[in-house]
Design a protein around this motif. Structure first.
Motif, PDB file in Angstrom:
ATOM      1  N   CYS A  92       8.149  24.554  34.797  1.00  0.00           N
ATOM      2  CA  CYS A  92       8.196  25.515  36.076  1.00  0.00           C
ATOM      3  C   CYS A  92       9.488  26.082  36.376  1.00  0.00           C
ATOM      4  N   SER A 114       5.085  26.985  42.554  1.00  0.00           N
ATOM      5  CA  SER A 114       5.346  27.901  41.467  1.00  0.00           C
ATOM      6  C   SER A 114       4.346  28.606  40.888  1.00  0.00           C
ATOM      7  N   SER A 160       4.069  10.516  41.004  1.00  0.00           N
ATOM      8  CA  SER A 160       3.406  10.584  39.910  1.00  0.00           C
ATOM      9  C   SER A 160       3.733   9.408  39.128  1.00  0.00           C
ATOM     10  N   ASP A 195       4.229  15.903  37.620  1.00  0.00           N
ATOM     11  CA  ASP A 195       3.457  16.160  39.005  1.00  0.00           C
ATOM     12  C   ASP A 195       1.929  16.739  38.756  1.00  0.00           C
ATOM     13  N   TRP A 250       7.905  19.227  32.244  1.00  0.00           N
ATOM     14  CA  TRP A 250       7.905  20.010  33.403  1.00  0.00           C
ATOM     15  C   TRP A 250       8.704  21.497  32.966  1.00  0.00           C
ATOM     16  N   CYS A 281       0.804  24.466  43.989  1.00  0.00           N
ATOM     17  CA  CYS A 281       1.754  23.241  44.758  1.00  0.00           C
ATOM     18  C   CYS A 281       2.130  22.401  43.565  1.00  0.00           C
ATOM     19  N   HIS A 282       3.132  21.462  43.762  1.00  0.00           N
ATOM     20  CA  HIS A 282       3.444  20.323  42.934  1.00  0.00           C
ATOM     21  C   HIS A 282       3.274  18.922  43.174  1.00  0.00           C
ATOM     22  N   TYR A 283       2.905  18.870  44.543  1.00  0.00           N
ATOM     23  CA  TYR A 283       2.184  17.785  45.105  1.00  0.00           C
ATOM     24  C   TYR A 283       1.315  18.133  46.219  1.00  0.00           C
ATOM     25  N   TRP A 325       1.373  20.033  39.391  1.00  0.00           N
ATOM     26  CA  TRP A 325       1.320  21.580  39.239  1.00  0.00           C
ATOM     27  C   TRP A 325       0.047  21.956  38.270  1.00  0.00           C
TER      28      TRP A 325
END
Length: 411
Positions: free
Chosen positions: A104, A78, A319, A126, A102, A134-136, A128
């Motif tokens: 995004c 994102s 997470s 997560d 969250w 990146c989210h992970y 981000w």
């Protein structure tokens, strides 16, 4: 106290459910809480949908910067660059605290946080918030520096999109009154190690759930309603995009079950999967498989957990891991890898089993250990329910948030 929770959705998806459950918890303890979301699916009058044109254009526009990376991994990434109308809405609602969750998929722009002019508490669903997009992070630790040369973008340039996003965050959030909440100790450690948020205050508060909704339901009743066999050991696996998302670990569960089939009779054990449809070509997992499809309501999920003998959560990174906490609340022991957020949920050999990461044979050993001894199994079930009531109940976590909010406002 008036709290405003910002979330992309209210009840659609695991991150949204976590935000909405906190909202319910705050209302349950008598506090004022509203949610401002891009997509509203509930009938809750305290949930407001942000309906500006910018909000509608945000999701498709958010993907434009990624066109320069056609070889990138198909993981969520994102940029959050498109303008939004959130700051004006927040000013109109005039809360005491803004609680981000969250946000995004083009909902809240990175630069918007500095315009909110309220204390911001960011509950991290997560990674981000402290990465370059990146989210992970998988096996990458570049978020501890300034990102760049992003492996998920398949980029070999230091000044790539991930570096640009990192720099935007650094500049935009420098003077924001920001406190971070993580749902697990592992996430807190990641935040502390990050170059973006490592100097911020961090509080660890697990995600909560309703222990009145997520509770043990008679196994025979649950299996009858779901059309599942009464005389089998049922191993449960499920998540959103359960078999399609590599992070959820279905590719590791398959060899674990194949190993288990060498120890347990294939006539005694069957696999149940939710969050996925049957594949076009049947998979050989060693046992018969029941695909239940998707569930969008909590009561149906409580039935699924209650129907199973053991829940397996073989995720690579989480997470937190809400399917694990939901299963425990229904009295169903959980087997997972001894890593990331799941370590805060599963107490190995007390309410489940933590296998060595990412050893599929030990995962199989954990499933077998859960199923082998009926007296021990009943104690595991009791312990599972007690852990959920003690650690994850709505009101308990809402009060912890409330205490944090009050402390921040007093300062």
């Amino acid at each position: 106290m008036k709290t405003l929770i910002l979330s992309t959705s209210d009840i659609e998806g695991g991150a949204a459910r976590a935000a909405y459950r906190l909202h319910q918890g705050l209302l349950a303890v008598g506090e004022g809480s509203q949610m401002l979301v891009r997509a509203k699916y509930s009938s809750d009058r305290h949930v407001l949908a942000e309906k500006s044109v910018l909000t509608k254009l945000g999701p498709p526009a958010s993907r434009w910067p990624l066109r320069r990376y056609p070889q990138r991994e198909k993981t969520l990434f994102s940029a959050q660059w498109f303008p939004d109308a959130i700051a004006a809405q927040v000013a109109r609602l005039n809360p005491d605290i803004v609680n981000l969750h969250w946000v995004c998929s083009g909902y809240v722009r990175i630069e918007t946080l500095a315009k909110l002019q309220k204390p911001v508490v960011w509950t991290l669903q997560d990674m981000w918030a402290f990465t370059g997009g990146c989210h992970y992070s998988q096996n990458c630790d570049r978020y501890q520096q300034q990102c760049g040369s992003c492996p998920q973008l398949k980029s070999h340039k230091e000044r790539d999109l991930s570096r640009k996003i990192w720099k935007r965050k650094q500049k935009a959030w420098k003077h924001v009154n920001l406190t971070v909440v993580t749902p697990s100790r592992w996430m807190a450690e990641c935040v502390q190690a990050s170059s973006l948020l490592g100097d911020r205050r961090i509080a660890v508060i697990p995600f909560c759930l309703s222990t009145q909704t997520y509770r043990p339901i008679d196994t025979n009743v649950a299996r009858n309603l779901l059309g599942l066999p009464q005389d089998k050991h049922l191993v449960l696996f499920g998540a959103i995009s359960a078999t399609a998302d590599p992070r959820k670990g279905f590719h590791l569960l398959i060899p674990a079950l194949q190993k288990l089939s060498q120890w347990e009779s294939q006539e005694n054990v069957e696999l149940v999967v939710f969050g996925a449809s049957p594949p076009e070509k049947p998979l050989d997992v060693g046992f018969k498989v029941h695909y239940l499809g998707n569930f969008s309501d909590d009561l149906s999920l409580a039935l699924v957990y209650s129907a199973a003998d053991v829940m397996v959560v073989p995720s690579l990174q989480e997470s937190f891991g809400q399917t694990a906490s939901e299963a425990l609340a229904c009295g169903t022991p959980v087997v997972a890898f001894d890593t990331t957020g799941l370590r805060d949920i599963v107490d190995s050999q007390q309410n489940g089993y933590l296998a060595k990461p990412y050893e599929t044979e030990d995962l199989a050993r954990g499933i077998a250990w859960i199923l082998q001894d009926r007296d021990r199994y009943q104690q595991l079930r009791t312990n599972a329910r007690e852990k959920a009531e003690r650690a994850f109940a709505l009101e308990i976590q809402a009060k912890r948030y409330l205490s944090l909010f009050q402390e921040l406002l007093e300062k």
